[in-house]
Each structure stands twice: as structure tokens, then as C-alpha cells.
Design a protein around this motif. Structure first.
Motif, PDB file in Angstrom:
ATOM      1  N   ASP A 262       5.147  31.333 -57.207  1.00 54.14           N
ATOM      2  CA  ASP A 262       6.444  31.303 -58.345  1.00 54.14           C
ATOM      3  C   ASP A 262       6.099  31.266 -59.732  1.00 54.14           C
ATOM      4  OD1 ASP A 262       7.848  31.127 -55.799  1.00 54.14           O
ATOM      5  OD2 ASP A 262       7.888  28.799 -55.795  1.00 54.14           O
ATOM      6  N   SER A 263       5.107  30.415 -60.202  1.00 58.20           N
ATOM      7  CA  SER A 263       4.665  30.172 -61.407  1.00 58.20           C
ATOM      8  C   SER A 263       3.835  31.466 -62.059  1.00 58.20           C
ATOM      9  CB  SER A 263       4.232  29.127 -61.624  1.00 58.20           C
ATOM     10  OG  SER A 263       3.779  28.766 -62.853  1.00 58.20           O
TER      11      SER A 263
ATOM     12  N   ASP B 185      11.533  26.903 -67.186  1.00 59.14           N
ATOM     13  CA  ASP B 185      10.623  27.402 -66.181  1.00 59.14           C
ATOM     14  C   ASP B 185      10.359  28.810 -66.343  1.00 59.14           C
ATOM     15  OD1 ASP B 185       9.096  28.212 -63.845  1.00 59.14           O
ATOM     16  OD2 ASP B 185       9.888  26.367 -62.866  1.00 59.14           O
ATOM     17  N   VAL B 186       9.109  29.402 -66.424  1.00 62.14           N
ATOM     18  CA  VAL B 186       9.121  30.904 -66.680  1.00 62.14           C
ATOM     19  C   VAL B 186       9.508  31.624 -65.405  1.00 62.14           C
ATOM     20  CG1 VAL B 186       7.086  30.613 -68.356  1.00 62.14           C
ATOM     21  CG2 VAL B 186       6.643  30.656 -65.973  1.00 62.14           C
ATOM     22  N   ALA B 187       9.619  30.940 -64.301  1.00 56.41           N
ATOM     23  CA  ALA B 187      10.505  31.631 -62.972  1.00 56.41           C
ATOM     24  C   ALA B 187      11.614  31.809 -63.291  1.00 56.41           C
ATOM     25  CB  ALA B 187       9.496  30.860 -61.778  1.00 56.41           C
TER      26      ALA B 187
ATOM     27  N   ALA C  92      -6.874  34.548 -57.159  1.00 57.50           N
ATOM     28  CA  ALA C  92      -6.015  35.883 -56.752  1.00 57.50           C
ATOM     29  C   ALA C  92      -4.757  36.082 -57.737  1.00 57.50           C
ATOM     30  CB  ALA C  92      -5.783  36.009 -55.264  1.00 57.50           C
ATOM     31  N   THR C  93      -4.033  35.088 -57.922  1.00 58.53           N
ATOM     32  CA  THR C  93      -2.871  35.401 -58.937  1.00 58.53           C
ATOM     33  C   THR C  93      -3.497  35.662 -60.203  1.00 58.53           C
ATOM     34  OG1 THR C  93      -2.716  33.087 -59.520  1.00 58.53           O
ATOM     35  CG2 THR C  93      -1.521  33.665 -57.619  1.00 58.53           C
TER      36      THR C  93
ATOM     37  N   GLN D 146       0.893  27.419 -62.975  1.00 59.54           N
ATOM     38  CA  GLN D 146       0.350  26.451 -61.773  1.00 59.54           C
ATOM     39  C   GLN D 146      -1.228  26.366 -61.737  1.00 59.54           C
ATOM     40  OE1 GLN D 146       2.078  23.962 -60.136  1.00 59.54           O
ATOM     41  NE2 GLN D 146      -0.012  23.537 -59.811  1.00 59.54           N
ATOM     42  N   ALA D 147      -1.763  25.420 -62.190  1.00 63.49           N
ATOM     43  CA  ALA D 147      -3.316  25.534 -62.427  1.00 63.49           C
ATOM     44  C   ALA D 147      -3.679  24.801 -61.340  1.00 63.49           C
ATOM     45  CB  ALA D 147      -3.605  24.562 -63.814  1.00 63.49           C
TER      46      ALA D 147
END
Length: 335
Positions: A101-102, A61-63, A154-155, A86-87
Motif C-alpha cells: 500500500d505505502s 496518506d501517499v496511498a 523487494a518494494t 512503510q519502514a
């Protein structure tokens, strides 16, 4: 080159891996195989990559900050294509923390890995959703994108700002690609083409939002991948003509670029549905609904900048692309 592809089990990630492997690059694929949609589809995508001797997969997980630090320190990648995220615009209204998180924590870990790992170029996925409330068409990288209408958007805007900071502070070349409605074989089950195809084949009605008054710059996966690879090969550079008194959002005096990557040919949603119906050979029963929160009525990419930078020029019509998807879908789900 030795290239890290995050989100390697994803729709775009798998296709990018295939092209890089075919031309002789060494590819390390990373994915957490989460259950946002059926993990079996992700596993089947990976199965197409596994036979390549120059491909390695790492479930991660990249997080996960510590694990990402160890990965970059051990592997010493030359270039990175960051597609893990996270799409989904609509899901971001239900579970915004997953996007933090992602898409924010995960992207910071990628930036830090690139910084300390000596990566020569980071290409990362942004999104057409950053244009948010903009109504000027076509969408141009030179326009302000300060009015997002979803947490997802926004992310992605935040990713562009974070990338610029690392390009400015540490000289890390970064290029953001604003994807416009990518579709094709092995696509995501939460996307309209997948949902419509499944419903029509199963004899169920399809939900048509904004009462069908929608337009999208649908872009076929093969065209997208060609643009990604061309961009990866053209390392971001400072713009010698950048004027800090009249700053261009797509340029900088740092090695930073942002590009639209789309078909530059928006299609009405009803025409898109008609192409699906023709490919399947069956009419859809339509359930017309209002525009959903976080969604926009139209997208349209100005791709002149990416064409000038890399020679990118999409060449797949919607009818051809939809036909390819329907053929894949029927084959994949034949059992």
C-alpha cells in the motif's frame, strides 16, 4: 524552490525540512502520522517545523490516489523528496500488505503527481536492503540487486524500477538514494540504537542478533541530510556513455540515477554497543540470538559515485554520533 517532502514527520524527513527551510526554500510537508511507532514522536518533530513561515503541513496518506492528484495539481511543486514509506525489514514479514500500500501504491501516486505536475526532479528513498543476498563488499551501485531477502527490500527495488520507467517514458529526472543504517537524534524507536539505549537505561537486557557477528555502515543523520540536499540540487541526467549491450544498473540513457549514501566505514555491532555503553556509562546485559529472517549479517556502502556526483563525504564518527543521540534521548525523555 517549492519542495514537497513526503514523510515530513519522520526521522529523516524532519531533518531535511529543517535544512531546506534554513536556506530559504518553501517546504510543504506531508505525512499520514500512522501508529507504526508512537505518533507523539512524529508530532513533536512537526512541532519543531511549525514555527517556520515557509513551512506548511498536510496530513495525507501517499496511498490516497485522489488526494495526491489534487495536491500536485494545486501546489505545482518544483522538486520532490519522497521519504514516506512503510519502514522496517522485520515488520514486513508480519504485515506485507502495508508495504504494498505505502511503498508501491504510494510511490506510483508520487510518480504520477510528478509526471503531471511538471516536477523538475524527484529524489526518493531507496535502501541498502536492496543488496539482499549479495556478499561482495563494499556494496556497489554497479552490481546486480536481484536477490532481495525481505518484502521491504523487494518494494524498494521495485521503486527503482518504477522510477526508471518514468524517467524513460516521460523524461522525469529521478534519483534514488540507498540509505545505509541512518541514526541520530529524533531517530526511529524501532531501530537498534533507540532500542539498546532505552533497554540499558531501564536496566533490561538487549537482544543481540546473529550472536553479535554483525556489521553495519552506520550513517549519522546530519551526513545523510547533507547528501540528500546535495542530490536534490544536482538534477539527474542521462549517461552519455550508457551501453545498452552492457547495461550498468546505476545508469541509463534516461535521466535516472541511483546512489549509495552511507558512511563507507562499517562498524561491528559489538563495537557499536560498546559506544552506547560508554555514552550512557553503564554496561548492557546481552541476550545473544540467531540471525533473524529477512536480515543480513553485514552492510558496507561504496560511496564513490555519490562523492563524484555531489562531493558528498560523511564526517561523523560513530562515537560522536552515538553520543549525540544518547544526549538527545536523555533530554527528550527526561520526564
Amino acid at each position: 524552490m517549492k519542495v514537497l517532502i513526503t514523510g515530513a514527520a519522520g526521522f529523516i524527513g524532519m531533518h531535511v525540512c529543517q535544512v531546506l527551510l534554513a536556506r530559504g526554500d518553501e517546504v510543504v510537508g506531508l505525512d499520514n502520522l500512522n501508529d507504526y511507532y508512537d505518533p507523539r514522536l512524529k508530532e513533536d518533530r512537526l512541532a519543531r517545523l511549525a514555527p517556520h513561515p515557509r513551512f506548511r503541513f498536510i496530513k495525507l496518506d501517499v496511498a490516497d490516489r485522489d488526494a495526491m492528484e489534487r495536491l500536485f495539481a494545486a501546489e505545482r511543486f518544483e522538486r520532490v523528496v519522497h521519504l514516506a514509506a512503510q519502514a522496517g525489514v522485520r515488520y514486513s514479514l508480519q504485515n506485507p500488505h502495508a508495504y504494498v500500500d505505502s511503498n508501491l501504491v504510494g510511490f506510483m501516486n508520487v510518480l504520477e503527481g510528478c509526471r503531471h505536475g511538471g516536477v523538475r526532479h524527484l529524489v526518493y528513498a531507496s535502501s541498502s536492503s536492496v543488496y539482499g543476498g549479495n556478499t561482495k563488499m563494499p556494496f556497489s551501485e554497479h552490481d546486480s540487486v536481484d536477490h532481495p531477502v525481505s518484502i521491504y527490500a523487494a518494494t524498494k527495488k521495485a521503486n527503482e524500477l518504477m522510477a526508471h520507467t518514468y524517467s524513460h517514458l516521460y523524461g522525469l529526472p529521478t534519483t534514488g538514494l540507498r540509505f545505509f543504517t541512518v541514526y541520530g537524534p529524533w531517530g526511529r524507536p524501532d531501530m537498534a540504537l533507540f532500542l539498546f539505549t532505552r533497554a540499558i537505561l531501564e536496566g533490561r537486557p538487549i537482544d543481540v542478533f546473529n550472536h553479535g557477528r554483525m556489521m553495519r555502515d552506520f550513517t549519522y543523520i546530519d551526513d545523510i541530510v547533507e547528501g540528500v540536499v546535495r542530490t536534490l540540487d544536482r538534477v539527474a541526467e542521462p549517461d552519455p556513455g550508457f551501453d545498452a549491450l552492457q547495461p550498468d544498473p546505476a545508469r541509463s540513457n534516461a535521466p535516472y540515477r541511483v546512489f549509495n549514501i552511507g558512511n563507507h566505514d562499517p562498524v561491528e555491532l559489538m563495537a557499536f554497543i560498546e559506544a552506547i555503553e560508554d555514552a550512557i556509562g553503564r554496561k548492557a546485559e546481552k541476550n545473544f540470538l540467531p540471525l533473524q529472517d529477512g536480515d543480513v549479517p553485514a552492510t558496507y556502502a561504496d560511496t564513490a559515485e555519490l562523492n563524484a556526483w555531489t562531493g558528498f563525504k560523511p564526517g561523523t564518527s560513530v562515537r560522536d554520533g552515538v553520543g549525540q543521540f544518547v544526549a538527545w534521548y536523555r533530554d527528550y525523555y527526561r520526564s
